[in-house]
Design an enzyme around this catalytic site. Structure first.
Site, PDB file in Angstrom:
ATOM      1  N   CYS A  27      26.849  50.361  61.172  1.00  0.00           N
ATOM      2  CA  CYS A  27      27.600  49.294  61.843  1.00  0.00           C
ATOM      3  C   CYS A  27      28.818  49.028  60.960  1.00  0.00           C
ATOM      4  CB  CYS A  27      26.742  48.053  62.086  1.00  0.00           C
ATOM      5  SG  CYS A  27      26.085  47.252  60.595  1.00  0.00           S
ATOM      6  N   TRP A  28      29.342  47.826  60.936  1.00  0.00           N
ATOM      7  CA  TRP A  28      30.552  47.567  60.158  1.00  0.00           C
ATOM      8  C   TRP A  28      30.299  47.675  58.649  1.00  0.00           C
ATOM      9  CZ3 TRP A  28      35.285  47.918  59.238  1.00  0.00           C
ATOM     10  CH2 TRP A  28      35.980  47.067  58.364  1.00  0.00           C
TER      11      TRP A  28
END
Length: 343
Positions: free
Chosen positions: A85-86
């Protein structure tokens, strides 16, 4: 991971993925863009605990099952994939747990996309010095890109940018974002074995994208190999690449004409009024079928591109390592240890 092209299951929202991604990544969000925005607003107004609750409500029931099923299918097709994810935080943790609950084990990327992005930046800003660069130059239509794609240790900058580099070089599909472009360059650089690199002679910008500053700087001092080709061959190559191929792929003739008419207007001041009007007429007649396309292509090359190229090359004479036709250039790179695919 980057050099191996490890498949990445990227669970960021679509808008995040569109802003920057890795070439080997597939976007299957845990929260889509609207859901992420709602969770973010809740976090700002009501805190982390309530934001998590809202997120779980938004992605529950059939929505959750569908997303997990899509992840499972991806993992089965890519058993060596990693999850990101980020920042490798809550979203990928939750996705990893949901997959584990359904019998699928997948590793998370430490630091997530942000860490991968930083690794790419480090490659672009520092690692480039580990290779000896050669720049392939030549007049417009010399089929430099064809040669680039035959050389093993070469990066096709225009392919990465999805743009041919000139005013007429736009494709129907959009260019990537700057971050995705840079990521693709870094990954390709890492995938090239050995200590040599060949790139095509480019200006700082390719369409609306800019080459990394360090790369452009080293390209201004690297040895040049100049490929030479007759005007007739160059015109034929441009006709095939810019007219015949797009039409054969389904681009409507009026759309192609409008694209090139607009490109011509962008260089109108540099052409000058009389030359611009003459080439505009030749272009119109070519697409109307009353003249050959070779006429406007020849005029554009001889009146604009060749004089500009010759002026630029005159300032680079000291850097020219060799010049010759495609066969001679192929032999030059072969003699220096490059694997060059047959034409």
């Amino acid at each position: 991971m980057l050099s191996a092209g490890t498949p990445l299951l990227d669970v960021r929202a679509e808008i995040e993925f569109q802003q920057g991604a890795l070439p080997s990544s597939t976007n299957l969000p845990i929260l889509n863009t609207k859901e992420r925005q709602k969770v973010g607003t809740t976090y700002t107004n009501e805190g982390s605990e309530e934001a998590q609750r809202v997120g779980h409500v938004l992605v529950s029931g059939e929505i959750r099952r569908n997303r997990v099923d899509a992840w499972k299918q991806f993992c089965k097709s890519h058993p060596n994939a990693w999850l990101t994810c980020w920042r490798g935080g809550m979203r990928s943790q939750i996705a990893q747990q949901w997959l584990a609950d359904s019998g699928i084990t997948i590793e998370r990327v430490p630091g997530g996309y942000k860490a991968l992005r930083q690794a790419c930046i480090n490659v672009l800003e520092s690692d480039y010095q580990a290779k000896s660069w050669t720049v392939l130059a030549g007049k417009t239509g010399s089929a430099k890109t064809v040669l680039i794609n035959r050389i093993d240790a070469a990066i096709d900058l225009e392919r990465a940018a999805n743009h041919r580099g000139s005013a007429f070089g736009a494709f129907a599909t959009p260019q990537p974002t700057p971050a995705s472009f840079e990521n693709a360059l870094a990954v390709k650089f890492l995938q090239i074995a050995g200590d040599q690199l060949v790139v095509e002679d480019e200006s700082r910008t390719i369409g609306r994208l800019a080459l990394p500053g360090a790369w452009h700087n080293v390209m201004q001092t690297a040895p040049l190999v100049v490929v030479e080709r007759s005007l007739e061959d160059r015109v034929a190559h441009i006709r095939q690449e810019y007219v015949s191929l797009p039409l054969s792929e389904g681009t409507a003739i009026d759309i192609l004409f409008e694209r090139y008419s607009s490109a011509l207007q962008r260089i109108a001041k540099r052409l000058g009024g009389n030359r611009c009007r003459r080439i505009t007429n030749l272009l119109s007649e070519g697409f109307a079928g009353t003249r050959q396309h070779d006429d406007w292509i020849t005029a554009l090359i001889t009146d604009y591109y060749d004089p500009m190229y010759e002026f630029q090359l005159s300032n680079k004479k000291a850097r020219i390592a060799m010049r010759g036709d495609h066969h001679a250039v192929t032999e030059y790179f072969s003699d220096r240890g490059h694997a060059v695919a047959p034409p």
